[in-house]
Each structure stands twice: as C-alpha cells, then as structure tokens.
Scaffold this motif. Structure first.
Motif, PDB file in Angstrom:
ATOM      1  N   THR A 234       0.877  -1.170   0.000  1.00  0.00           N
ATOM      2  CA  THR A 234       0.000   0.000   0.000  1.00  0.00           C
ATOM      3  C   THR A 234       0.912   1.218   0.000  1.00  0.00           C
ATOM      4  OG1 THR A 234      -1.727  -1.124   1.250  1.00  0.00           O
ATOM      5  CG2 THR A 234      -1.763   1.276   1.293  1.00  0.00           C
ATOM      6  N   THR A 235       0.630   2.188  -0.838  1.00  0.00           N
ATOM      7  CA  THR A 235       1.473   3.378  -0.914  1.00  0.00           C
ATOM      8  C   THR A 235       0.641   4.632  -0.732  1.00  0.00           C
ATOM      9  OG1 THR A 235       1.275   3.488  -3.323  1.00  0.00           O
ATOM     10  CG2 THR A 235       3.149   2.257  -2.428  1.00  0.00           C
ATOM     11  N   PHE A 236       1.289   5.669  -0.209  1.00  0.00           N
ATOM     12  CA  PHE A 236       0.631   6.949  -0.037  1.00  0.00           C
ATOM     13  C   PHE A 236       0.527   7.708  -1.360  1.00  0.00           C
ATOM     14  CE2 PHE A 236       2.427   6.180   4.240  1.00  0.00           C
ATOM     15  CZ  PHE A 236       1.267   6.289   4.985  1.00  0.00           C
ATOM     16  N   ASP A 237       1.533   7.558  -2.213  1.00  0.00           N
ATOM     17  CA  ASP A 237       1.601   8.349  -3.439  1.00  0.00           C
ATOM     18  C   ASP A 237       1.224   7.514  -4.657  1.00  0.00           C
ATOM     19  OD1 ASP A 237       3.931   6.814  -2.985  1.00  0.00           O
ATOM     20  OD2 ASP A 237       5.032   7.984  -4.452  1.00  0.00           O
ATOM     21  N   GLN A 238       0.767   8.190  -5.694  1.00  0.00           N
ATOM     22  CA  GLN A 238       0.372   7.505  -6.914  1.00  0.00           C
ATOM     23  C   GLN A 238       1.562   6.870  -7.630  1.00  0.00           C
ATOM     24  OE1 GLN A 238      -2.709   6.926  -8.019  1.00  0.00           O
ATOM     25  NE2 GLN A 238      -3.563   7.959  -6.229  1.00  0.00           N
ATOM     26  N   SER A 239       2.757   7.389  -7.415  1.00  0.00           N
ATOM     27  CA  SER A 239       3.943   6.824  -8.069  1.00  0.00           C
ATOM     28  C   SER A 239       4.405   5.538  -7.402  1.00  0.00           C
ATOM     29  CB  SER A 239       5.085   7.842  -8.076  1.00  0.00           C
ATOM     30  OG  SER A 239       5.468   8.165  -6.743  1.00  0.00           O
ATOM     31  N   GLY A 240       3.871   5.240  -6.203  1.00  0.00           N
ATOM     32  CA  GLY A 240       4.205   3.986  -5.540  1.00  0.00           C
ATOM     33  C   GLY A 240       5.558   3.959  -4.868  1.00  0.00           C
ATOM     34  N   ARG A 241       6.044   5.114  -4.420  1.00  0.00           N
ATOM     35  CA  ARG A 241       7.374   5.160  -3.791  1.00  0.00           C
ATOM     36  C   ARG A 241       7.305   5.232  -2.261  1.00  0.00           C
ATOM     37  NH1 ARG A 241       9.902  10.052  -7.176  1.00  0.00           N
ATOM     38  NH2 ARG A 241       7.810  10.807  -6.644  1.00  0.00           N
ATOM     39  N   ASP A 242       6.265   5.846  -1.736  1.00  0.00           N
ATOM     40  CA  ASP A 242       6.152   6.024  -0.281  1.00  0.00           C
ATOM     41  C   ASP A 242       5.223   4.955   0.271  1.00  0.00           C
ATOM     42  OD1 ASP A 242       7.789   8.275  -0.376  1.00  0.00           O
ATOM     43  OD2 ASP A 242       6.088   9.632  -0.695  1.00  0.00           O
ATOM     44  N   GLY A 243       5.825   3.898   0.836  1.00  0.00           N
ATOM     45  CA  GLY A 243       5.046   2.774   1.326  1.00  0.00           C
ATOM     46  C   GLY A 243       4.345   3.052   2.639  1.00  0.00           C
ATOM     47  N   HIS A 244       3.435   2.142   3.007  1.00  0.00           N
ATOM     48  CA  HIS A 244       2.555   2.359   4.150  1.00  0.00           C
ATOM     49  C   HIS A 244       3.181   2.004   5.486  1.00  0.00           C
ATOM     50  CE1 HIS A 244       2.294  -1.934   3.697  1.00  0.00           C
ATOM     51  NE2 HIS A 244       1.529  -2.046   4.746  1.00  0.00           N
ATOM     52  N   ILE A 245       4.339   1.346   5.502  1.00  0.00           N
ATOM     53  CA  ILE A 245       4.968   0.952   6.764  1.00  0.00           C
ATOM     54  C   ILE A 245       5.917   2.071   7.201  1.00  0.00           C
ATOM     55  CG2 ILE A 245       6.430  -0.733   7.928  1.00  0.00           C
ATOM     56  CD1 ILE A 245       5.350  -2.865   6.083  1.00  0.00           C
ATOM     57  N   ILE A 246       5.552   2.735   8.299  1.00  0.00           N
ATOM     58  CA  ILE A 246       6.289   3.895   8.780  1.00  0.00           C
ATOM     59  C   ILE A 246       7.382   3.458   9.751  1.00  0.00           C
ATOM     60  CG2 ILE A 246       6.132   6.081  10.029  1.00  0.00           C
ATOM     61  CD1 ILE A 246       4.685   6.220   7.411  1.00  0.00           C
ATOM     62  N   ASP A 247       8.580   3.978   9.540  1.00  0.00           N
ATOM     63  CA  ASP A 247       9.697   3.717  10.448  1.00  0.00           C
ATOM     64  C   ASP A 247       9.535   4.600  11.682  1.00  0.00           C
ATOM     65  OD1 ASP A 247      12.146   3.558  11.787  1.00  0.00           O
ATOM     66  OD2 ASP A 247      13.286   3.325   9.929  1.00  0.00           O
ATOM     67  N   PRO A 248       9.340   4.012  12.875  1.00  0.00           N
ATOM     68  CA  PRO A 248       9.133   4.831  14.073  1.00  0.00           C
ATOM     69  C   PRO A 248      10.372   5.612  14.483  1.00  0.00           C
ATOM     70  CG  PRO A 248       9.359   2.526  14.682  1.00  0.00           C
ATOM     71  CD  PRO A 248       9.309   2.565  13.185  1.00  0.00           C
ATOM     72  N   MET A 249      11.530   5.273  13.937  1.00  0.00           N
ATOM     73  CA  MET A 249      12.756   6.003  14.253  1.00  0.00           C
ATOM     74  C   MET A 249      12.852   7.309  13.455  1.00  0.00           C
ATOM     75  SD  MET A 249      13.857   3.683  16.296  1.00  0.00           S
ATOM     76  CE  MET A 249      13.836   1.908  16.571  1.00  0.00           C
ATOM     77  N   THR A 250      12.433   7.273  12.192  1.00  0.00           N
ATOM     78  CA  THR A 250      12.596   8.430  11.310  1.00  0.00           C
ATOM     79  C   THR A 250      11.289   9.170  11.047  1.00  0.00           C
ATOM     80  OG1 THR A 250      12.205   7.163   9.281  1.00  0.00           O
ATOM     81  CG2 THR A 250      14.463   7.207  10.142  1.00  0.00           C
ATOM     82  N   GLY A 251      10.164   8.490  11.253  1.00  0.00           N
ATOM     83  CA  GLY A 251       8.886   9.096  10.935  1.00  0.00           C
ATOM     84  C   GLY A 251       8.550   9.071   9.461  1.00  0.00           C
ATOM     85  N   ARG A 252       9.316   8.323   8.695  1.00  0.00           N
ATOM     86  CA  ARG A 252       9.122   8.241   7.255  1.00  0.00           C
ATOM     87  C   ARG A 252       8.841   6.796   6.831  1.00  0.00           C
ATOM     88  NH1 ARG A 252      10.948  12.703   4.516  1.00  0.00           N
ATOM     89  NH2 ARG A 252      11.973  14.293   5.804  1.00  0.00           N
ATOM     90  N   PRO A 253       8.240   6.615   5.645  1.00  0.00           N
ATOM     91  CA  PRO A 253       8.093   5.250   5.140  1.00  0.00           C
ATOM     92  C   PRO A 253       9.444   4.564   5.054  1.00  0.00           C
ATOM     93  CG  PRO A 253       6.766   6.759   3.847  1.00  0.00           C
ATOM     94  CD  PRO A 253       7.605   7.611   4.756  1.00  0.00           C
ATOM     95  N   THR A 254       9.459   3.283   5.372  1.00  0.00           N
ATOM     96  CA  THR A 254      10.719   2.562   5.383  1.00  0.00           C
ATOM     97  C   THR A 254      11.423   2.633   4.035  1.00  0.00           C
ATOM     98  OG1 THR A 254      11.772   0.395   5.707  1.00  0.00           O
ATOM     99  CG2 THR A 254       9.527   0.389   4.835  1.00  0.00           C
ATOM    100  N   SER A 255      12.751   2.784   4.103  1.00  0.00           N
ATOM    101  CA  SER A 255      13.558   2.812   2.878  1.00  0.00           C
ATOM    102  C   SER A 255      14.293   1.495   2.671  1.00  0.00           C
ATOM    103  CB  SER A 255      14.577   3.960   2.953  1.00  0.00           C
ATOM    104  OG  SER A 255      15.432   3.803   4.087  1.00  0.00           O
ATOM    105  N   ILE A 256      14.005   0.507   3.529  1.00  0.00           N
ATOM    106  CA  ILE A 256      14.637  -0.798   3.396  1.00  0.00           C
ATOM    107  C   ILE A 256      14.228  -1.425   2.059  1.00  0.00           C
ATOM    108  CG2 ILE A 256      14.870  -3.084   4.440  1.00  0.00           C
ATOM    109  CD1 ILE A 256      16.101  -0.767   6.049  1.00  0.00           C
ATOM    110  N   ALA A 257      15.137  -2.193   1.483  1.00  0.00           N
ATOM    111  CA  ALA A 257      14.942  -2.663   0.103  1.00  0.00           C
ATOM    112  C   ALA A 257      14.081  -3.921  -0.008  1.00  0.00           C
ATOM    113  CB  ALA A 257      16.302  -2.928  -0.544  1.00  0.00           C
TER     114      ALA A 257
END
Length: 303
Positions: A234-257
């Motif tokens: 599930t993504t926040f953006d239409q381009s599919g880059r910002d995933g729905h799993i939020i990193d509680p350390m950074t406050g951003r969608p996980t950047s793990i590959a």
C-alpha cells in the motif's frame, strides 16, 4: 492514496487451494466474502451446518472489529484514540497490546503501534499530492513512542496527541480468534484467510495446506499461521514510492529494500506483527535476531 492491501499471496492460488472447509465428506456448502480489519476476508465451509457456522464467524469478526478497528468510529480503539483514555478495556485489546509490546521490544522498537499520528500525517499530505515537511514529521514524532503508553488491567492511557493502530497485528489476531471459534465447534482442517492465513489442522485432502506466494515459493501449513508484509503493498503516493509501513525512528516510510517478507508462527497475530517489524530491519541478521526471541516463528520468504 493508493489503497492496495499488502496481499502477496496470489489470489488465483488462494482460490485454487481453498475451500476453507471442515472435514466432511458430504454436507451443504456456504461461501462468505467480506472484510476484516480493512482487508478482504473469505470463508468457505462444507458442513451440514455451514450457514449457521458462517453466521457465527461473521458475528465474531464484527465483535472484534468493534474492539480493534480504526475503521469503526465507535470501536474501543477509536474511542481510546479520540479520548486518550479507555476504562475497562476489553480483554482482546489488552491481549493485542501485550503481544505488540513483546514484538516491540524484540524488534528493538521497530514494531510500534504508536505510529498512527505519523501515518495520518503522511495520508493527509498525500491527498494534496505532497509529502509532509521535516518540521511536521519532527513534531509528530514527539507524539509517538511505546514507552509513553500506560497499560493497566483497568485502564489504558495515552498522552495528549497520541493514537494507536493495530493494523500490523489485528488481521492476524482476528484469524486466530476465528480459528478458536471453529475449533470450539469441533471443526478441523480449515484454512482461514483474513488478510493473514491461519491453518486449523491440515488440508481435508490429506497433508498440509500448500500456499503459493507471489515469488512462486510454496509454504506448507498445518496448525500454523502465515503472514506476508510488503512495504509497497500500500502506498501513499500515486507513483508507488512512499510505502505504508512507517519507520518509528525516522517518521518516514521505510527505505529498506525488501519487497516482501513472509513469516510463519503458531499464531497469525504473532506472524503479522513480526512481518511488519521485519520490513523495517536493515539486514537478514537483524531479522534472525528478532525471530530467535520467538523460537516457534520462522522466516519463510525474504525478497
């Protein structure tokens, strides 16, 4: 926001492997399809009392959603988030929070249900075609943190501005409770799908339930559960880059590959929470370290 549920179990394979059935050579058949905790759910029974049993299952799912769901404004969880305090919390809510706490500590804080304000921040920004700015993320991060929850048998209290989500554990928990209900009915050899899978016994045809993942790998289930998480499911953006799993350390969608993580465990709730946490792990060793604290859990697929 792009709403595509993180179901990497192929739909065609899931239907081919079903029915979700009681062990019965003959009997009426009943199919129910609906939603559980925001995900599609299905139940197919072959049993003389199939329709009545399915009705009891549906009632149980509704009861649990009235406790755990963010999608129902009058659920116990929604009331807790809205008021910041919940007296006489239902046992099921406390049980979910207890398991969530165990996975939180085992994952080094990566599994954290208090990320709900961050999720809401990203969702709101997405409706405007934007990402939240750094200052908004930093301010929202100050309203998160598992240590800030006060959980007691008689009351659960959140600090001002906090909110919880059980979307990383709730679907699995519902599957476990449905399995318990069906087992109490004297049924066995059932595969329950609430967005996560829970096998009660094995396949009615003999052997284990064989579930094919999108990777084509097969996972065999008998009296076990399977959960799959995908950061971009599930993504926040239409381009599919910002995933729905939020990193509680950074406050951003996980950047793990990782594209997807599948874990089996004795309970679907545990498997559900562990896969969510694993999506935030930087490497395989970190996932293995977490799973060693749950000896009956196993990493089945990582891609």
């Amino acid at each position: 926001m792009t709403i595509t549920r993180r179901r990497l179990i192929s739909i065609s394979a899931a239907w081919a492997l079903m029915p979700v059935a009681a062990r019965a050579a003959t009997g009426s058949r009943h199919l129910w399809m609906g939603q559980a905790m925001g995900a599609r759910a299905s139940l197919r029974l072959a049993h003389p009392d199939a329709e009545a049993i399915a009705a009891r299952v549906m009632a149980e799912i509704k009861r649990l959603e009235d406790i755990l769901s963010l999608y129902r404004p009058h659920s116990a969880l929604s009331r807790l988030n809205r008021v910041g305090q919940l007296e006489a919390p239902p046992f099921e809510l406390l049980e979910c929070l207890s398991l969530a706490g165990s996975v939180h500590w085992a994952s080094g804080g990566r599994f954290d249900p208090t990320v709900q304000p961050l999720w809401a921040l990203w969702a709101e920004a997405a409706t405007q075609g934007m990402q939240p700015d750094r200052s908004a993320i930093a301010a929202t991060l100050r309203r998160t943190g598992w240590k800030k929850i006060d959980i007691g048998a008689g009351i659960v209290t959140l600090r001002p501005g906090m909110a919880l989500t059980l979307n990383g554990i709730g679907q699995g928990y519902v599957a476990d409770r449905v399995a318990a209900l069906l087992e109490a009915e004297g049924l066995t050899d059932i595969l329950i799908d609430t967005g996560e899978m829970r096998a009660l016994g094995g396949s009615p045809d003999g052997g284990d339930w064989s579930v094919r993942l999108q990777s084509e790998r097969r996972v065999h289930l008998r009296q076990r559960a399977l959960a799959t998480s995908a950061p971009l499911g599930t993504t926040f953006d239409q381009s599919g880059r910002d995933g729905h799993i939020i990193d509680p350390m950074t406050g951003r969608p996980t950047s793990i590959a990782w594209r997807s993580v599948s874990i089996t465990a004795p309970s679907a709730a545990l498997a559900d929470a562990l896969t969510t946490a694993a999506c935030l792990m930087p490497d395989r060793d970190s996932i293995d370290d977490m799973l060693r604290q749950f000896p009956d859990a196993r990493l089945d697929s990582l891609s």
